[in-house]
Design a protein around this motif. Structure first.
Motif, PDB file in Angstrom:
ATOM      1  N   LEU A  93      -7.669 -18.337  18.129  1.00  0.00           N
ATOM      2  CA  LEU A  93      -6.427 -18.791  18.740  1.00  0.00           C
ATOM      3  C   LEU A  93      -5.354 -18.985  17.673  1.00  0.00           C
ATOM      4  CD1 LEU A  93      -5.509 -19.771  21.636  1.00  0.00           C
ATOM      5  CD2 LEU A  93      -5.761 -22.059  20.706  1.00  0.00           C
ATOM      6  N   MET A  94      -5.749 -19.658  16.595  1.00  0.00           N
ATOM      7  CA  MET A  94      -4.792 -19.927  15.540  1.00  0.00           C
ATOM      8  C   MET A  94      -4.332 -18.636  14.876  1.00  0.00           C
ATOM      9  SD  MET A  94      -6.789 -23.227  14.198  1.00  0.00           S
ATOM     10  CE  MET A  94      -6.730 -22.670  12.539  1.00  0.00           C
ATOM     11  N   GLN A  95      -5.290 -17.732  14.694  1.00  0.00           N
ATOM     12  CA  GLN A  95      -4.925 -16.466  14.051  1.00  0.00           C
ATOM     13  C   GLN A  95      -3.977 -15.672  14.939  1.00  0.00           C
ATOM     14  OE1 GLN A  95      -8.863 -15.109  13.205  1.00  0.00           O
ATOM     15  NE2 GLN A  95      -8.746 -15.734  11.074  1.00  0.00           N
ATOM     16  N   ALA A  96      -4.215 -15.719  16.258  1.00  0.00           N
ATOM     17  CA  ALA A  96      -3.331 -15.002  17.177  1.00  0.00           C
ATOM     18  C   ALA A  96      -1.926 -15.582  17.079  1.00  0.00           C
ATOM     19  CB  ALA A  96      -3.862 -15.117  18.601  1.00  0.00           C
ATOM     20  N   TYR A  97      -1.873 -16.909  17.042  1.00  0.00           N
ATOM     21  CA  TYR A  97      -0.570 -17.545  16.976  1.00  0.00           C
ATOM     22  C   TYR A  97       0.103 -17.232  15.647  1.00  0.00           C
ATOM     23  CZ  TYR A  97       3.100 -20.963  17.561  1.00  0.00           C
ATOM     24  OH  TYR A  97       4.319 -21.554  17.690  1.00  0.00           O
ATOM     25  N   ALA A  98      -0.711 -17.283  14.594  1.00  0.00           N
ATOM     26  CA  ALA A  98      -0.182 -16.962  13.269  1.00  0.00           C
ATOM     27  C   ALA A  98       0.373 -15.544  13.263  1.00  0.00           C
ATOM     28  CB  ALA A  98      -1.290 -17.098  12.227  1.00  0.00           C
ATOM     29  N   MET A  99      -0.356 -14.649  13.934  1.00  0.00           N
ATOM     30  CA  MET A  99       0.058 -13.250  13.984  1.00  0.00           C
ATOM     31  C   MET A  99       1.412 -13.124  14.670  1.00  0.00           C
ATOM     32  SD  MET A  99      -1.085 -10.619  12.854  1.00  0.00           S
ATOM     33  CE  MET A  99      -2.710 -11.214  12.499  1.00  0.00           C
ATOM     34  N   VAL A 100       1.550 -13.815  15.799  1.00  0.00           N
ATOM     35  CA  VAL A 100       2.809 -13.751  16.535  1.00  0.00           C
ATOM     36  C   VAL A 100       3.931 -14.292  15.664  1.00  0.00           C
ATOM     37  CG1 VAL A 100       4.056 -14.686  18.506  1.00  0.00           C
ATOM     38  CG2 VAL A 100       1.699 -13.943  18.787  1.00  0.00           C
ATOM     39  N   LYS A 101       3.642 -15.397  14.984  1.00  0.00           N
ATOM     40  CA  LYS A 101       4.672 -16.018  14.168  1.00  0.00           C
ATOM     41  C   LYS A 101       5.018 -15.164  12.958  1.00  0.00           C
ATOM     42  CE  LYS A 101       6.098 -19.850  15.779  1.00  0.00           C
ATOM     43  NZ  LYS A 101       7.437 -19.841  16.370  1.00  0.00           N
ATOM     44  N   THR A 102       4.014 -14.545  12.363  1.00  0.00           N
ATOM     45  CA  THR A 102       4.256 -13.744  11.163  1.00  0.00           C
ATOM     46  C   THR A 102       5.060 -12.511  11.514  1.00  0.00           C
ATOM     47  OG1 THR A 102       1.980 -14.266  10.796  1.00  0.00           O
ATOM     48  CG2 THR A 102       3.079 -13.111   9.056  1.00  0.00           C
ATOM     49  N   ARG A 103       4.804 -11.993  12.705  1.00  0.00           N
ATOM     50  CA  ARG A 103       5.525 -10.817  13.139  1.00  0.00           C
ATOM     51  C   ARG A 103       7.025 -11.064  13.050  1.00  0.00           C
ATOM     52  NH1 ARG A 103       3.595  -9.760  18.744  1.00  0.00           N
ATOM     53  NH2 ARG A 103       1.517  -9.336  17.984  1.00  0.00           N
TER      54      ARG A 103
ATOM     55  N   ASP B  26       8.633 -12.862  11.010  1.00  0.00           N
ATOM     56  CA  ASP B  26       9.136 -12.791   9.640  1.00  0.00           C
ATOM     57  C   ASP B  26       9.448 -11.357   9.245  1.00  0.00           C
ATOM     58  OD1 ASP B  26       8.601 -15.404   9.716  1.00  0.00           O
ATOM     59  OD2 ASP B  26       6.842 -15.341   8.423  1.00  0.00           O
ATOM     60  N   PHE B  27       8.784 -10.420   9.887  1.00  0.00           N
ATOM     61  CA  PHE B  27       8.929  -9.043   9.472  1.00  0.00           C
ATOM     62  C   PHE B  27       9.701  -8.206  10.474  1.00  0.00           C
ATOM     63  CE2 PHE B  27       6.144 -10.522   6.398  1.00  0.00           C
ATOM     64  CZ  PHE B  27       6.218  -9.635   5.336  1.00  0.00           C
TER      65      PHE B  27
ATOM     66  N   ILE C 255      -5.239 -13.446  24.059  1.00  0.00           N
ATOM     67  CA  ILE C 255      -5.360 -14.541  23.092  1.00  0.00           C
ATOM     68  C   ILE C 255      -3.981 -14.954  22.578  1.00  0.00           C
ATOM     69  CG2 ILE C 255      -5.839 -13.039  21.089  1.00  0.00           C
ATOM     70  CD1 ILE C 255      -7.788 -16.177  21.476  1.00  0.00           C
ATOM     71  N   GLU C 256      -3.094 -13.977  22.436  1.00  0.00           N
ATOM     72  CA  GLU C 256      -1.746 -14.337  21.985  1.00  0.00           C
ATOM     73  C   GLU C 256      -1.011 -15.138  23.046  1.00  0.00           C
ATOM     74  OE1 GLU C 256      -0.858 -10.674  18.870  1.00  0.00           O
ATOM     75  OE2 GLU C 256       0.507 -11.022  20.554  1.00  0.00           O
TER      76      GLU C 256
ATOM     77  N   ALA D 139      -2.391 -18.549  23.046  1.00  0.00           N
ATOM     78  CA  ALA D 139      -1.927 -19.315  21.875  1.00  0.00           C
ATOM     79  C   ALA D 139      -0.493 -19.800  22.086  1.00  0.00           C
ATOM     80  CB  ALA D 139      -2.016 -18.455  20.619  1.00  0.00           C
TER      81      ALA D 139
ATOM     82  N   LEU E 143      -1.511 -17.813   7.901  1.00  0.00           N
ATOM     83  CA  LEU E 143      -0.236 -17.160   8.166  1.00  0.00           C
ATOM     84  C   LEU E 143       0.107 -16.191   7.044  1.00  0.00           C
ATOM     85  CD1 LEU E 143       2.336 -19.609   9.715  1.00  0.00           C
ATOM     86  CD2 LEU E 143       1.738 -17.344  10.446  1.00  0.00           C
TER      87      LEU E 143
ATOM     88  N   GLU F 187       3.845  -2.449   9.101  1.00  0.00           N
ATOM     89  CA  GLU F 187       3.674  -3.698   9.831  1.00  0.00           C
ATOM     90  C   GLU F 187       2.679  -3.487  10.969  1.00  0.00           C
ATOM     91  OE1 GLU F 187       4.095  -7.507  11.546  1.00  0.00           O
ATOM     92  OE2 GLU F 187       3.499  -6.512   9.720  1.00  0.00           O
TER      93      GLU F 187
END
Lengths: 208, 263, 208
Positions: free
Chosen positions: B163-173, B175-176, C100-101, C104, C184, C197
């Motif tokens: 879950l955290m990784q998915a959220y991190a992924m969305v958030k990191t996206r 940034d880029f 999952i996204e 989240a 992150l 990306e």
């Protein structure tokens, strides 16, 4: 219909039979099972705790034994026979010194915040160390500390206990001596105001 | 044999120098200043509870000086520790000045000794932990998990880490993201037009333009400005289509709208 | 040196010990083992056939029994207890990336409308994804937002908290903590050219 009534309608099987059932269920699972999980699969009125106790006694000293892991149970081979199982041995990732120390600090001080781990090691916890311990399934995120900043805490998991053959974190080697000598106390540096845990993060924004 | 004697002296000196340098050159091998202090403290050959913090501070400061002499760059936290130890040293050596606030040198020294002892205890515990019998190495789980059934059900699994990784992924996206203007506070004319078309059916009486702004866009000044402009533009469009009438009594007076009554 | 000579040098362990060994080996093995395979792992001079026979006898009538399968042996649940294994049959499937996204985002931003989820993810959310999360009992419909269109909001459920071992949604780690623990971290997947990306399926590699 209340529980009493049901119990009188369906009599639970005799204890020896219940023990066989627990034996079959535990044997079939590689993961530790909690009594409640076992009970959910047993006939009504089963005395799971008693059946487990009987089973544990029966297997004492055998090639496989019933181990308690946290609040769950599992069959595990006796450690003295490990040499026979070379074929089953899994390649263990070599942990870095930082990872091993971080793991030990979490285990002995849990729940531990990141700041506490860093205070004990005297260096910042490198990126990816906690990540890796979580991926190994040995560390998980616990409750937030009720101090300013509400930092998350880390604790060890059932998987950790299982891996190191511990029944509870109280069985960690030397934990009692460490506690008695005050080395597990959270002693703040002189001159720091008590409870100064604030690490200023963006948590507040996120939930408010 | 004076020659031999001198030779021996040189030998001793050389060994001492090598030992000192080895410590310095090895700086990369230390996991931070506390680790280095712990290593230095071993040279005192006493129980950590009896350690002389003053001597230790001096050893550390010598180490840092030596590193400087050899032009070895030390990470900032080593220098921070050096500054702190120099301070501690002065506290330990000089009598406290009257009205001096804060903890005494002895308190600070005691805490440092505690930290060292605690770090060493954790090291020892970590070693003992890793020396235990381990699952998959010394003892084993059931190799063949038995499943006997015809009943099938799908269980979706996800861990907190997933879950955290998915959220991190969305958030990191984010940034880029390719360079683009954030349009969060912009209300488009298309949106306004869409909304106005739904509203003007009921606008039999003259009403102020502001009444046509969406609720969520009325308070934040930025959003309000954007919504006003878009709504005004949409109103003009609707006038052009013959669906709306628009009027303003005087410059800067409120703009009013109503449905155009045909026939 | 011939076999006879070795046997006289190293005495085989007592039969009870050999039985324990066979027990542990069979337990840990992922597949049935032939006596020769078992023998190859046992100390020199072991009487494998006899040890298996003893073990078989010991487990007769128990919850698990030693069964001969072809010319190999394995532990198997006693046939009369097969019914206990029925609940075991669950197919574990990973949640899709979209699911999952979405989950989240709801967890971190709740209550969240569909439009908000889409804005954060940058892609539209299919009806099926939200339906599935609701069917799993992890997401429920909350209050309507008091904005035009009065869109429904989604929130996570008690079931979600239970599954993920959280006491409250506030226990979720914040963005800063995620970053600190390396989660992150914008690590490129191995073999991904820099700047590529990851928006496709190569994402999976990154954390597994």
């Amino acid at each position: 219909m209340d529980k009493e009534e049901l119990e009188s309608l369906f009599e639970a099987p005799p204890m020896a039979e219940q023990e066989r059932m627990v034996e079959a269920i535990l044997f079939a699972s590689a993961e530790p099972l909690r009594p409640a999980e076992i009970g959910a699969r047993m006939p009504h009125g089963a005395e799971v705790a008693e059946a487990i106790a009987m089973l544990k006694k029966r297997y004492a000293g055998r090639g496989v034994t019933v181990r308690k892991i946290g609040d769950a149970y599992a069959f595990r081979t006796a450690p003295d026979l490990g040499f026979l199982m070379q074929k089953e041995q899994v390649e263990h990732r070599k942990l870095s010194r930082a990872a091993i120390e971080t793991l030990a600090i979490i285990a002995y001080h849990q729940p531990a915040t990141r700041a506490e781990i860093e205070e004990i090691r005297g260096v910042s916890v490198s990126r990816g160390t906690l990540d890796m311990l979580m991926e190994l399934g040995w560390v998980k995120i616990g409750r937030r500390r009720m101090t300013p900043g509400r930092p998350v805490t880390f604790t060890v998991t059932q998987g950790f206990l299982d891996h190191f053959g511990l029944e509870t974190p109280r069985d960690l080697p030397g934990v009692k001596e460490l506690r008695d000598s005050g080395l597990l106390d959270n002693r703040p540096a002189p001159g720091t105001p008590p409870g100064d845990e604030a690490r200023g993060d963006d948590q507040e924004d996120m939930f408010e | 044999m004076p020659d031999d004697f001198i030779g021996e002296l040189h030998e001793q000196e050389r060994a001492a120098r090598l030992a000192a340098e080895a410590l310095v050159v090895d700086v990369a091998g230390y996991e931070g200043p506390l680790d280095l202090l712990l290593t230095l403290s071993r040279t005192q050959k006493v129980d950590l509870r009896q350690i002389s913090v003053l001597a230790l501070a001096e050893q550390y400061l010598l180490f840092v000086e030596e590193a400087k002499r050899l032009r070895i760059e030390l990470a900032a936290d080593y220098l921070v520790m050096a500054a702190w130890l120099a301070f501690l040293k002065s506290r330990l050596l000089l009598p406290p000045e009257p009205g001096d606030e804060g903890p005494s040198g002895e308190e600070l020294a005691a805490h440092l000794a505690f930290q060292l002892e605690r770090l060493e205890a954790m090291r020892r515990s970590a070693a003992r932990l890793m020396a235990r019998d381990q699952l998959g190495k010394d003892f084993f789980a059931r190799g063949e998990v038995e499943v006997v059934t015809r009943k099938r059900s799908v269980r979706y699994s996800a861990t907190l880490l997933d879950l955290m990784q998915a959220y991190a992924m969305v958030k990191t996206r984010d940034d880029f993201e390719p360079l683009a203007f954030k349009r969060g506070a912009i209300y488009t004319m298309e949106q306004a037009l869409e909304r106005m078309k739904g509203l003007i059916g009921h606008a039999m009486e003259w009403g102020m333009l502001e009444q046509f702004l969406p609720e969520a866009w009325r308070l934040d000044p930025k959003k309000r400005r954007s919504a006003t402009a878009a709504t005004f533009a949409a109103a003009l469009e609707l006038v052009k289509e013959g669906k709306l009438e628009i009027r303003q009594a005087d410059t800067f007076d409120p703009i009013e709208l109503r449905k155009r009554v045909t026939g």
